[in-house]
Design a protein around this motif. Structure first.
Motif, PDB file in Angstrom:
ATOM      1  N   GLY A 184     -18.347 -18.098  -7.237  1.00  0.00           N
ATOM      2  CA  GLY A 184     -19.266 -17.284  -8.034  1.00  0.00           C
ATOM      3  C   GLY A 184     -18.458 -16.571  -9.087  1.00  0.00           C
ATOM      4  O   GLY A 184     -17.595 -15.764  -8.773  1.00  0.00           O
ATOM      5  N   CYS A 185     -18.720 -16.886 -10.358  1.00  0.00           N
ATOM      6  CA  CYS A 185     -17.882 -16.384 -11.435  1.00  0.00           C
ATOM      7  C   CYS A 185     -18.253 -14.939 -11.749  1.00  0.00           C
ATOM      8  O   CYS A 185     -19.337 -14.648 -12.241  1.00  0.00           O
ATOM      9  CB  CYS A 185     -18.063 -17.266 -12.665  1.00  0.00           C
ATOM     10  SG  CYS A 185     -17.291 -16.595 -14.129  1.00  0.00           S
ATOM     11  N   LYS A 186     -17.332 -14.026 -11.461  1.00  0.00           N
ATOM     12  CA  LYS A 186     -17.606 -12.596 -11.591  1.00  0.00           C
ATOM     13  C   LYS A 186     -17.705 -12.152 -13.052  1.00  0.00           C
ATOM     14  O   LYS A 186     -18.314 -11.126 -13.336  1.00  0.00           O
ATOM     15  CB  LYS A 186     -16.486 -11.827 -10.888  1.00  0.00           C
ATOM     16  CG  LYS A 186     -16.959 -10.597 -10.143  1.00  0.00           C
ATOM     17  CD  LYS A 186     -15.829 -10.074  -9.270  1.00  0.00           C
ATOM     18  CE  LYS A 186     -16.122  -8.667  -8.788  1.00  0.00           C
ATOM     19  NZ  LYS A 186     -15.045  -8.181  -7.919  1.00  0.00           N
ATOM     20  N   SER A 187     -17.102 -12.905 -13.966  1.00  0.00           N
ATOM     21  CA  SER A 187     -17.153 -12.491 -15.373  1.00  0.00           C
ATOM     22  C   SER A 187     -18.412 -13.016 -16.055  1.00  0.00           C
ATOM     23  O   SER A 187     -18.729 -12.606 -17.164  1.00  0.00           O
ATOM     24  CB  SER A 187     -15.922 -13.005 -16.123  1.00  0.00           C
ATOM     25  OG  SER A 187     -16.116 -14.350 -16.522  1.00  0.00           O
ATOM     26  N   GLY A 188     -19.131 -13.944 -15.406  1.00  0.00           N
ATOM     27  CA  GLY A 188     -20.341 -14.488 -15.995  1.00  0.00           C
ATOM     28  C   GLY A 188     -20.114 -15.589 -17.011  1.00  0.00           C
ATOM     29  O   GLY A 188     -21.032 -16.014 -17.702  1.00  0.00           O
ATOM     30  N   ALA A 236     -16.473 -15.378 -22.805  1.00  0.00           N
ATOM     31  CA  ALA A 236     -15.684 -16.597 -22.597  1.00  0.00           C
ATOM     32  C   ALA A 236     -14.915 -16.468 -21.278  1.00  0.00           C
ATOM     33  O   ALA A 236     -14.702 -15.370 -20.777  1.00  0.00           O
ATOM     34  CB  ALA A 236     -14.720 -16.806 -23.762  1.00  0.00           C
ATOM     35  N   CYS A 237     -14.528 -17.617 -20.756  1.00  0.00           N
ATOM     36  CA  CYS A 237     -13.827 -17.697 -19.470  1.00  0.00           C
ATOM     37  C   CYS A 237     -12.544 -16.850 -19.465  1.00  0.00           C
ATOM     38  O   CYS A 237     -11.757 -16.884 -20.397  1.00  0.00           O
ATOM     39  CB  CYS A 237     -13.480 -19.158 -19.215  1.00  0.00           C
ATOM     40  SG  CYS A 237     -12.465 -19.449 -17.783  1.00  0.00           S
ATOM     41  N   TRP A 238     -12.364 -16.109 -18.389  1.00  0.00           N
ATOM     42  CA  TRP A 238     -11.160 -15.273 -18.219  1.00  0.00           C
ATOM     43  C   TRP A 238     -10.048 -16.015 -17.471  1.00  0.00           C
ATOM     44  O   TRP A 238      -9.021 -15.435 -17.160  1.00  0.00           O
ATOM     45  CB  TRP A 238     -11.483 -14.033 -17.388  1.00  0.00           C
ATOM     46  CG  TRP A 238     -12.420 -13.039 -17.966  1.00  0.00           C
ATOM     47  CD1 TRP A 238     -13.201 -13.162 -19.090  1.00  0.00           C
ATOM     48  CD2 TRP A 238     -12.704 -11.746 -17.427  1.00  0.00           C
ATOM     49  NE1 TRP A 238     -13.945 -12.032 -19.263  1.00  0.00           N
ATOM     50  CE2 TRP A 238     -13.660 -11.142 -18.266  1.00  0.00           C
ATOM     51  CE3 TRP A 238     -12.236 -11.038 -16.305  1.00  0.00           C
ATOM     52  CZ2 TRP A 238     -14.164  -9.858 -18.017  1.00  0.00           C
ATOM     53  CZ3 TRP A 238     -12.729  -9.776 -16.060  1.00  0.00           C
ATOM     54  CH2 TRP A 238     -13.686  -9.191 -16.923  1.00  0.00           C
ATOM     55  N   GLN A 239     -10.321 -17.242 -17.079  1.00  0.00           N
ATOM     56  CA  GLN A 239      -9.311 -18.014 -16.332  1.00  0.00           C
ATOM     57  C   GLN A 239      -8.951 -17.333 -14.998  1.00  0.00           C
ATOM     58  O   GLN A 239      -7.780 -17.168 -14.666  1.00  0.00           O
ATOM     59  CB  GLN A 239      -8.049 -18.227 -17.188  1.00  0.00           C
ATOM     60  CG  GLN A 239      -8.317 -18.983 -18.482  1.00  0.00           C
ATOM     61  CD  GLN A 239      -8.608 -20.467 -18.272  1.00  0.00           C
ATOM     62  OE1 GLN A 239      -8.275 -21.040 -17.232  1.00  0.00           O
ATOM     63  NE2 GLN A 239      -9.267 -21.092 -19.254  1.00  0.00           N
ATOM     64  N   MET A 240      -9.983 -16.960 -14.249  1.00  0.00           N
ATOM     65  CA  MET A 240      -9.737 -16.291 -12.963  1.00  0.00           C
ATOM     66  C   MET A 240      -9.505 -17.280 -11.830  1.00  0.00           C
ATOM     67  O   MET A 240      -8.818 -16.981 -10.857  1.00  0.00           O
ATOM     68  CB  MET A 240     -10.928 -15.401 -12.591  1.00  0.00           C
ATOM     69  CG  MET A 240     -11.040 -14.181 -13.465  1.00  0.00           C
ATOM     70  SD  MET A 240     -12.233 -13.004 -12.812  1.00  0.00           S
ATOM     71  CE  MET A 240     -13.748 -13.853 -13.130  1.00  0.00           C
ATOM     72  N   GLY A 241     -10.200 -18.425 -11.904  1.00  0.00           N
ATOM     73  CA  GLY A 241     -10.011 -19.433 -10.862  1.00  0.00           C
ATOM     74  C   GLY A 241     -10.880 -19.248  -9.629  1.00  0.00           C
ATOM     75  O   GLY A 241     -10.571 -19.802  -8.579  1.00  0.00           O
ATOM     76  N   PHE A 242     -11.948 -18.486  -9.744  1.00  0.00           N
ATOM     77  CA  PHE A 242     -12.870 -18.350  -8.613  1.00  0.00           C
ATOM     78  C   PHE A 242     -14.235 -18.973  -8.956  1.00  0.00           C
ATOM     79  O   PHE A 242     -15.268 -18.510  -8.501  1.00  0.00           O
ATOM     80  CB  PHE A 242     -13.006 -16.881  -8.186  1.00  0.00           C
ATOM     81  CG  PHE A 242     -11.909 -16.441  -7.249  1.00  0.00           C
ATOM     82  CD1 PHE A 242     -12.147 -16.249  -5.903  1.00  0.00           C
ATOM     83  CD2 PHE A 242     -10.621 -16.267  -7.718  1.00  0.00           C
ATOM     84  CE1 PHE A 242     -11.127 -15.876  -5.034  1.00  0.00           C
ATOM     85  CE2 PHE A 242      -9.585 -15.896  -6.873  1.00  0.00           C
ATOM     86  CZ  PHE A 242      -9.840 -15.692  -5.527  1.00  0.00           C
ATOM     87  N   CYS A 243     -14.201 -20.027  -9.769  1.00  0.00           N
ATOM     88  CA  CYS A 243     -15.435 -20.652 -10.255  1.00  0.00           C
ATOM     89  C   CYS A 243     -16.345 -21.105  -9.104  1.00  0.00           C
ATOM     90  O   CYS A 243     -17.560 -21.061  -9.224  1.00  0.00           O
ATOM     91  CB  CYS A 243     -15.112 -21.851 -11.122  1.00  0.00           C
ATOM     92  SG  CYS A 243     -13.665 -21.651 -12.168  1.00  0.00           S
ATOM     93  N   PHE A 244     -15.772 -21.546  -7.974  1.00  0.00           N
ATOM     94  CA  PHE A 244     -16.590 -22.064  -6.870  1.00  0.00           C
ATOM     95  C   PHE A 244     -17.231 -20.939  -6.069  1.00  0.00           C
ATOM     96  O   PHE A 244     -18.252 -21.128  -5.425  1.00  0.00           O
ATOM     97  CB  PHE A 244     -15.727 -22.888  -5.904  1.00  0.00           C
ATOM     98  CG  PHE A 244     -15.267 -24.206  -6.455  1.00  0.00           C
ATOM     99  CD1 PHE A 244     -15.318 -24.482  -7.811  1.00  0.00           C
ATOM    100  CD2 PHE A 244     -14.784 -25.184  -5.601  1.00  0.00           C
ATOM    101  CE1 PHE A 244     -14.897 -25.696  -8.322  1.00  0.00           C
ATOM    102  CE2 PHE A 244     -14.355 -26.409  -6.096  1.00  0.00           C
ATOM    103  CZ  PHE A 244     -14.406 -26.662  -7.439  1.00  0.00           C
TER     104      PHE A 244
HETATM  105  S1  SF4 Z   1     -14.360 -17.799 -12.265  1.00  0.00           S
HETATM  106 FE1  SF4 Z   1     -15.367 -17.658 -14.276  1.00  0.00          FE
HETATM  107  S2  SF4 Z   1     -13.924 -16.652 -15.643  1.00  0.00           S
HETATM  108 FE2  SF4 Z   1     -12.846 -17.394 -13.833  1.00  0.00          FE
HETATM  109  S3  SF4 Z   1     -11.989 -19.364 -14.344  1.00  0.00           S
HETATM  110 FE3  SF4 Z   1     -13.931 -19.718 -13.335  1.00  0.00          FE
HETATM  111  S4  SF4 Z   1     -15.430 -19.763 -14.976  1.00  0.00           S
HETATM  112 FE4  SF4 Z   1     -13.572 -18.852 -15.834  1.00  0.00          FE
END
Ligand code: SF4
Lengths: 396, 185
Positions: free
Chosen positions: A76-80, A66-74
């Protein structure tokens, strides 16, 4: 083509991508930036306000967290958590043993045979060596700038204006959505950069109501930029006390993106550059785009409504930010019923060449108001079914 | 909530020619030293006067009064570094500064703040100003130590994201409905 034709494929795409608020998947939790949008939009009387239908896991699914709320979605999401073909469909396709992926290669030309069909592609491999790959069918998915460029660069004696271009529509009607942003400062902290960048939407303006002074509609979606991008894009080129004071409010800022339907215009087009060439000696694309009067009227309305939302939430100041340089590329190889009006049919199959397909957002006839990935994926799945059927019949 | 960043002050001081004055081992070239001795910048290409004027210019272009000179010196370091491999740029910076000095017949650094601003406004569409502004917007705001000043915490992968670090801690507005914004699972 009707919505009914597409509905089963939209459902498949939503399941593949794990889109929230479909298939029983809950919505994402709203971040601080969403809380500001929500409070202001509700006070204005807007109804369709929620954390969006996002192809980002709100709970673990298909082996991804599930989303980690990192904020780098644009970036490339490092958590997948965010759906990306790079770690979903491509590895799955490789596991079948039927995919031969040649990365870091560039197709230089789609080669047409004497029989009026395409026979394969000429490409430069990762070391820059030119190779030919024969093909029973070719699907082009280079996005709305490189797809028409490739077709135009594939001109030959039989197709002097480029492949699949008997209509003259290859490269025409380039669209990029009506866009803009509104940022606002508040007397208390927001920290908008924390959490999912775009999980927040107001859908009420996404209707056709010409009494607003324009046709088509737009969405308002949360958006945050990191500090370096904010400095570059908040008010491009601005400097001095006013700009610095706005930047000093960075952690007290909320932000939204405005995205709406732009008008297809034949004069907005991708053409081949007259003199500039790439490292392989092929003309680079020339991109021409002007706003339509409807786009300008829509952006003006969206700036006003976006600012009103933040004012209702108690904003100290609001800032209207012009469109960013990069956006959704759409159109340029549009679908049409008649071969004289467009490049491909409803399955993305080019009118001129039966075994040549357009598989990306270039097929769009209009842009709609929505972020386009779901529709691009939907069309691609439907095209794949059609191709399988045509191949089994021996038509391709 | 305690703010964290991935880089500490010591690391930053040793990434380039910008060094804490006490540890600067200077072999050659010009050194720009902070009036209070807090930092020193070894210049590769630019002369001291050009560098000092560029620092002053940076402060006027992006004036954050509580941001120490040291961070603006990082901007000068970026310009000096770029000029090292680009002769035309070195010339442009030198000539640009000397034009500023001649604009009102008083050295630009000695002008009043209002006059400094007026002379910059007069050249804001020119190549020199645009080059300096374009370089410093990146060099200033892309520095993780400067992020702290603005309250930007940057990447959070190594801390497991913001999911347990305040992504929804805003408490001065009504909470969204559960339907609009479900709880994190
Ligand atoms: S980068 Fe990935 S984990 Fe982070 S907020 Fe966006 S979708 Fe969620």
């Amino acid at each position: 083509m009707t919505l009914q034709d597409l509905e089963p494929y939209y459902a498949k795409a939503e399941d593949k991508m794990g889109t929230t608020r479909t298939n029983g998947i809950p919505g994402l939790p709203g971040n601080n930036n969403f809380k500001v949008m929500y409070a202001g939009a509700k006070r204005l009387g807007y109804k369709g306000v929620h954390t969006g239908r996002m192809s980002i896991n709100s709970q673990p699914r298909h082996g991804r967290d599930a989303c980690w709320q990192m904020g780098f979605c644009f970036q490339g999401c490092k958590s997948g958590a965010k759906w990306s073909t790079l770690y979903t469909e491509i590895p799955a396709a490789e596991a079948t043993g039927n995919l031969d992926l040649r990365s870091q290669a560039q197709v230089l030309q789609v080669q047409a045979g004497a029989d009026g069909k395409v026979a394969g592609v000429l490409y430069a491999d990762k070391d820059g060596n030119q190779q030919v790959q024969k093909a029973r069918a070719v699907c082009v998915a280079g996005n709305s700038i490189e797809t028409p460029r490739l077709l135009l660069n594939s001109a030959n004696a039989q197709h002097p204006d480029g492949l699949a271009n008997s209509s003259g529509q290859v490269g025409k009607n380039y669209m990029r959505h009506m866009t803009g942003s509104v940022y606002a400062t508040f007397d208390r902290p927001v920290n908008m950069y924390r959490g999912t960048t775009m999980a927040g939407i107001v859908t009420d303006e996404s209707i056709n109501d010409p009494s607003r002074g324009f046709v088509g509609g737009y969405e308002m979606e949360t958006l945050a930029l990191g500090l370096p991008f904010m400095a570059a894009f908040l008010d491009p080129g601005a400097w001095g006390r006013g700009f610095a004071a706005a930047m000093d409010m960075y952690d007290h800022m909320a932000g939204m993106w405005l995205v709406g339907e732009d008008m297809p215009q034949e004069t907005n087009a991708i053409t081949l550059h007259g003199s500039e060439k790439d490292q392989f000696g092929l003309p680079v694309p020339n991109v021409h785009f002007d706003d339509h009067a409807n786009d300008i009227a829509m952006r003006n309305h969206a700036f006003k409504q976006g600012s009103a939302i933040y004012e209702a939430a108690g904003a100290l100041t609001t800032i209207e930010t012009p469109p960013y340089p990069s956006t959704h590329n759409l159109g340029t190889c549009r679908m049409s019923e008649k071969a004289s009006d467009g490049v491909c049919n409803g399955f993305g199959q080019t009118h001129d060449i039966g075994n040549l397909f357009i598989s990306d957002g270039s097929q769009f006839t209009t842009g709609g108001a929505e972020n386009p990935t779901l529709t691009i994926v939907t069309l691609a799945i439907r095209q794949a079914d059609y191709m399988a059927e045509q191949m089994s019949k021996g038509a391709i | 909530m305690k703010k964290t960043t991935g880089m500490n002050r010591r690391q930053f001081l040793h990434t380039g020619g910008l060094a804490a004055a006490g540890v600067a081992a200077v072999a050659s070239g010009t050194v720009l030293v902070a009036p209070d001795g807090a930092w020193a910048l070894q210049l590769q290409t630019l002369d001291e006067h050009t560098a000092k004027t560029l620092l002053g210019m940076s402060r006027q272009i992006y004036p954050h009064d509580t941001l120490a000179d040291m961070y603006y010196a990082g901007v000068v370091e970026a310009l000096d570094g770029a000029a090292q491999s680009d002769k035309d740029l070195a010339t442009m910076l030198r000539e640009g500064v000397s034009a500023l000095d001649q604009a009102m017949g008083v050295k630009w650094l000695d002008l009043s703040e209002g006059n400094q601003l007026a002379t910059l406004t007069a050249i804001q569409d020119g190549a020199f100003f645009q080059k300096v502004r374009g370089t410093i917007v990146v060099a200033l705001y892309n520095n993780p130590l400067v992020w702290r000043h603005f309250g930007y915490e940057g990447p959070s992968y190594e801390y497991g994201g913001y999911i347990n670090r305040g992504f929804n801690d805003l408490a001065w507005l009504d909470e969204p409905s559960e339907d609009a914004s479900p709880k994190a699972s």
